[in-house]
Design a protein around this motif. Structure first.
Motif, PDB file in Angstrom:
ATOM      1  N   SER A 130      -5.808 -23.446   1.658  1.00  0.00           N
ATOM      2  CA  SER A 130      -5.598 -22.919   3.015  1.00  0.00           C
ATOM      3  C   SER A 130      -4.166 -22.461   3.235  1.00  0.00           C
ATOM      4  O   SER A 130      -3.873 -21.775   4.213  1.00  0.00           O
ATOM      5  CB  SER A 130      -5.976 -23.976   4.058  1.00  0.00           C
ATOM      6  N   GLU A 131      -3.261 -22.818   2.338  1.00  0.00           N
ATOM      7  CA  GLU A 131      -1.853 -22.427   2.467  1.00  0.00           C
ATOM      8  C   GLU A 131      -1.459 -21.343   1.469  1.00  0.00           C
ATOM      9  O   GLU A 131      -0.290 -21.170   1.174  1.00  0.00           O
ATOM     10  CB  GLU A 131      -0.947 -23.651   2.275  1.00  0.00           C
ATOM     11  N   ASP A 191      -3.160 -26.514  -1.982  1.00  0.00           N
ATOM     12  CA  ASP A 191      -4.034 -26.417  -0.820  1.00  0.00           C
ATOM     13  C   ASP A 191      -4.404 -24.954  -0.634  1.00  0.00           C
ATOM     14  O   ASP A 191      -3.556 -24.148  -0.274  1.00  0.00           O
ATOM     15  CB  ASP A 191      -3.312 -26.952   0.415  1.00  0.00           C
TER      16      ASP A 191
END
Length: 168
Positions: A147-148, A145
């Motif tokens: 976003s992480e 991911d």
């Protein structure tokens, strides 16, 4: 397939990818109400009971491996038709593959690459410790991911979102 469903259960949405042995689709599981990654073995590989039995032996071995960075296998079976449709329902992992990320955005920064590498090696250790040989460790089979990413939050948060796919 009956009434547009694989095994009377899975409604295909879109193709996620295709390789030498199978194609993977995003699919709705009408039995559970969830969304899965449905891997369909290419028809030319699904002929003969020996080939299908060997395939399911690998599936059973892979199902026994539990690790937070491995995509889970939920179920597997054969849709009896001619030719038969051999399928595996797996966790649909959010994010992007490492291959797509590198192609679209370039290389990971060093800190992210170290976290990703350590996490994949830890997952691979669990696979091999169970007696299964992962035969396709590649950027296309590593999901995360974006976003992480470690540079945005923490290395631990980034590592939790990394999955090694295709242990079968």
């Amino acid at each position: 397939m009956t009434a547009g469903l694989v095994a009377g259960r899975f409604h295909l949405r879109r193709l996620l990818g295709s390789g030498g042995t199978a194609s993977v689709f995003e699919a709705d599981d009408v039995h559970t109400g969830g969304t899965v990654a449905l891997k369909l073995l290419h028809a030319h590989l699904a002929h003969g009971p020996e080939a299908v039995d060997a395939f399911f032996e690998e599936v059973r071995a892979a199902q026994a491996i539990v690790h937070p960075n491995l995509a889970q296998i939920y179920d597997a079976g054969v849709d009896s038709r001619d030719p038969p449709v051999v399928w595996i329902a797996m966790e649909l992992v959010p994010g992007v593959s490492l291959a797509d990320h590198v192609r679209e955005r370039g290389a990971l920064d060093l800190a992210d690459a170290v976290v990703l590498g350590r996490t994949v090696l830890d997952a691979l250790t669990a696979v091999h410790a169970s007696g299964v040989v992962h035969r396709d460790v590649s950027p296309a089979n590593i999901m995360f991911d974006p976003s992480e990413r470690a540079s945005v939050t923490s290395p631990e948060a980034f590592a939790r979102g990394i999955r090694l796919l295709d242990k079968v």
